[in-house]
Write a protein that holds these residues in place. Structure first.
Motif, PDB file in Angstrom:
ATOM      1  N   VAL A   1       3.420  11.476   2.106  1.00 13.21           N
ATOM      2  CA  VAL A   1       2.838  11.571   3.445  1.00 13.21           C
ATOM      3  C   VAL A   1       3.920  11.749   4.501  1.00 13.21           C
ATOM      4  O   VAL A   1       3.619  12.066   5.653  1.00 13.21           O
ATOM      5  CB  VAL A   1       1.995  10.316   3.759  1.00 13.21           C
TER       6      VAL A   1
ATOM      7  N   ARG B   1       0.808  -1.224   0.000  1.00 15.40           N
ATOM      8  CA  ARG B   1       0.000   0.000   0.000  1.00 15.40           C
ATOM      9  C   ARG B   1       0.837   1.268   0.000  1.00 15.40           C
ATOM     10  O   ARG B   1       0.338   2.336  -0.346  1.00 15.40           O
ATOM     11  CB  ARG B   1      -0.927   0.011   1.218  1.00 15.40           C
ATOM     12  N   GLU B   2       2.089   1.182   0.428  1.00 16.36           N
ATOM     13  CA  GLU B   2       2.968   2.348   0.484  1.00 16.36           C
ATOM     14  C   GLU B   2       4.273   2.053  -0.237  1.00 16.36           C
ATOM     15  O   GLU B   2       4.701   0.897  -0.334  1.00 16.36           O
ATOM     16  CB  GLU B   2       3.276   2.748   1.936  1.00 16.36           C
TER      17      GLU B   2
ATOM     18  N   LEU C   1       4.292   2.697   9.313  1.00 13.24           N
ATOM     19  CA  LEU C   1       3.211   2.746   8.334  1.00 13.24           C
ATOM     20  C   LEU C   1       1.890   3.201   8.938  1.00 13.24           C
ATOM     21  O   LEU C   1       0.959   3.537   8.204  1.00 13.24           O
ATOM     22  CB  LEU C   1       3.029   1.366   7.695  1.00 13.24           C
TER      23      LEU C   1
ATOM     24  N   ASP D   1      -1.411   5.018  -4.189  1.00 15.48           N
ATOM     25  CA  ASP D   1      -2.387   5.640  -5.081  1.00 15.48           C
ATOM     26  C   ASP D   1      -2.503   7.147  -4.869  1.00 15.48           C
ATOM     27  O   ASP D   1      -3.471   7.772  -5.288  1.00 15.48           O
ATOM     28  CB  ASP D   1      -3.760   4.991  -4.884  1.00 15.48           C
TER      29      ASP D   1
ATOM     30  N   TYR E   1       5.153   7.520   0.249  1.00 19.94           N
ATOM     31  CA  TYR E   1       3.919   7.761  -0.490  1.00 19.94           C
ATOM     32  C   TYR E   1       2.937   6.621  -0.273  1.00 19.94           C
ATOM     33  O   TYR E   1       3.338   5.466  -0.101  1.00 19.94           O
ATOM     34  CB  TYR E   1       4.182   7.843  -2.001  1.00 19.94           C
ATOM     35  N   LYS E   2       1.644   6.948  -0.298  1.00 18.72           N
ATOM     36  CA  LYS E   2       0.633   5.936  -0.534  1.00 18.72           C
ATOM     37  C   LYS E   2       0.706   5.566  -2.012  1.00 18.72           C
ATOM     38  O   LYS E   2       0.943   6.428  -2.861  1.00 18.72           O
ATOM     39  CB  LYS E   2      -0.763   6.468  -0.202  1.00 18.72           C
TER      40      LYS E   2
END
Length: 545
Positions: free
Chosen positions: A213, A191-192, A261, A208, A205-206
């Motif tokens: 972040v 996811r990251e 995370l 998507d 980053y995420k």
């Protein structure tokens, strides 16, 4: 995700698992063959097989039973559903996933049985025994049965397609990136991602989201080159170890970051400044290792990473280690536990017991003049590429019972590095992989973008044209055989290679880095391009299943 959507996704996964496996359990084959006819009298072949499955005895070549007889099982044959519950679940819990799904398709009672949460907890436990996923282990108690089932089915489907030739991934997405990106790593659960920037900073980053972040500050010193590796802490949390060389390559700095995370955040755990160039570096558990070189002499530094601020750092310096290291591009150091390490070069792998670490005190150095290997396993023919080594999980006992794998030119070097006895095997690929497609301008001629996991391997094999005459970037995949299966055979069988390709947008593109998450089957590929200078162009996310 709405419940209806989750159930629809699970049904789709289940059907794809069954479709991808050509040989299912005898039970499923018999029932499937029988139920394909509208009446019992139309069943082809041996009629006794179907009735034995459902608990009715009919001798071969005898007329089928009447309607009432069908409801009465033979007194000497018991249906599986009449077994005691504990025995029934003991059988169900050890079934492979395709057989588990096939059993659930035979009748309503067995379908209800396989929906029990304990069945999917056991199935996930078998997966975690092969592929450590700490983020899944810690969240399992709070997972719903639907989510557990979905993860297990996803893993089973990934296992079935990973070694297929020219398999078609479920989806892929190309995202433009900043030209200053020099590396991208996919983090656990897919996811990251964490990105390495040319100025020495990191960005989280995420997958998507285009806005970071979390960001680290870039160094205040001039940056010559940046290098990095990913690892796991003693509590199985992701770590990033970053090396920054000075412009004239005569000094280096190391920065060890912990990736949180949940917050999310990038936290500096340790830093090292060396007035000599650092050639090799590694992190694992609560240790940090690096090699400083001065002309032909080198020193291996191993030091602890304090869990709390203000805690003492322990260290040992090992001299006379250059004979085991070679050049920077020919060696990898793996920290197996607080007391052992492995050094892999293009000839093979050697294990060493680490000397005792002592607190760093003023005017006092803990120096060891030499270190001899406790075991050496040759890796077959010398590799022409940089060794790519699987990650290491620190086990509480320090025994390191999991196998390690080293990706070589056309084979895998699989190692079982037990405390009492170590073993190694050379596992050839069933297809020769050429080396002509690699680009050596940015990472060096001996570099092949690859990611070696606990159970699976992914590596880039160059560029080419597909059947439609379009440019593609090609990859190979394979599964790492277990030490148990290798020990059972005198000569390891050739390992089957899978393959897939992604579209290439420009003939000047090349792959800089690849990474993947073994739990979800998501891949992350950093694509760069040759122009007036080399720059990052895009990141491709691939979902295999």
């Amino acid at each position: 995700m709405p419940i209806i959507a989750v159930e629809r996704s699970q049904r789709k996964l289940a059907s794809r698992v069954l479709e991808s496996v050509h040989t299912l359990s005898p039970t499923y084959n018999a029932v499937n063959e029988a139920t394909s006819s509208s009446t019992t009298s139309d069943i082809p072949g041996n009629k006794s097989s179907y009735h034995a499955v459902v608990g009715i005895h009919v001798a071969p070549n005898q007329p089928p039973p009447g309607p009432l007889e069908r409801l009465q099982p033979h007194p000497r044959i018991r249906m599986i559903t009449s077994l005691p519950t504990d025995i029934l679940f003991s059988i169900i819990r050890v079934l492979p996933i395709p057989d588990l799904l096939a059993l659930g398709a035979t009748c309503k009672a067995l379908h209800t049985a396989i929906e029990d949460r304990s069945v999917w907890v056991y199935a996930m436990g078998r997966i975690l025994a092969t592929i450590p996923m700490p983020h899944v282990s810690t969240s399992m108690p709070s997972m719903s049965t639907r989510e557990l089932r979905h993860r297990v089915l996803q893993s089973a489907l990934l296992e079935s397609v990973w070694s297929n030739t020219d398999f078609l991934p479920e989806s892929f997405r190309s995202v433009p990136c900043k030209s200053s990106v020099r590396g991208v790593r996919l983090l656990p659960d897919g996811r990251e991602v964490v990105m390495l920037i040319q100025d020495g900073s990191l960005e989280l980053y995420k997958a998507d989201v285009d806005v970071p972040v979390a960001v680290t500050l870039s160094p205040t010193k001039p940056v010559g080159s940046v290098h990095w590796i990913a690892s796991l802490s003693s509590t199985y949390e992701p770590l990033v170890l970053l090396k920054i060389d000075s412009p004239n390559k005569n000094a280096s700095d190391l920065y060890l970051y912990h990736v949180d995370l949940e917050t999310p955040a990038l936290t500096l755990r340790a830093s090292v400044t060396s007035l000599r160039p650092i050639t090799h570096f590694s992190a694992g558990g609560d240790l940090l290792a690096f090699v400083t070189r001065n002309e032909e002499r080198c020193v291996l530094h191993v030091q602890s990473v304090p869990h709390e601020s203000g805690a003492h750092t322990e260290q040992v310096l090992i001299k006379g280690f250059e004979q085991w290291l070679g050049t920077e591009s020919e060696c990898a150091v793996s920290l197996l536990s607080r007391g052992r390490m492995a050094v892999t070069n293009n000839q093979g792998t050697s294990t060493f017991y680490l000397p005792e670490l002592k607190p760093i005190l003023p005017n006092s150095l803990n120096i060891v003049l030499s270190l001899s290997p406790t075991w050496t396993g040759t890796g077959g023919n010398a590799s022409t590429l940089l060794p790519q080594v699987s990650p290491v999980i620190w086990e509480p006992s320090g025994s390191h019972t999991r196998t390690m794998a080293v990706l070589k030119d056309n084979s895998l070097h699989v190692l079982n590095l037990g405390q009492s006895e170590s073993q190694s095997w050379i596992v050839p690929f069933d297809t020769a992989v050429g080396l002509e497609g690699y680009d050596g301008l940015f990472r060096g001629p001996k570099f092949r973008p690859a990611d070696v996991g606990f159970h699976r391997v992914l590596f880039h094999t160059g560029r080419g044209m597909n059947a439609d005459g379009k440019r593609v970037i090609t990859f190979r995949t394979c599964i790492i055989p277990s030490a148990v299966s290798l020990s059972a055979s005198q000569t390891p069988a050739a390992q089957r290679l899978g393959s897939f390709a992604i579209p290439s947008e420009d003939g000047r593109e090349f792959v800089q880095e690849v990474s993947f998450d073994e739990g979800t089957g998501r891949l992350c590929i950093l694509v760069m391009i040759y122009e007036r200078f080399v720059r990052a162009k895009r990141i491709v996310y691939v979902d295999v299943v």
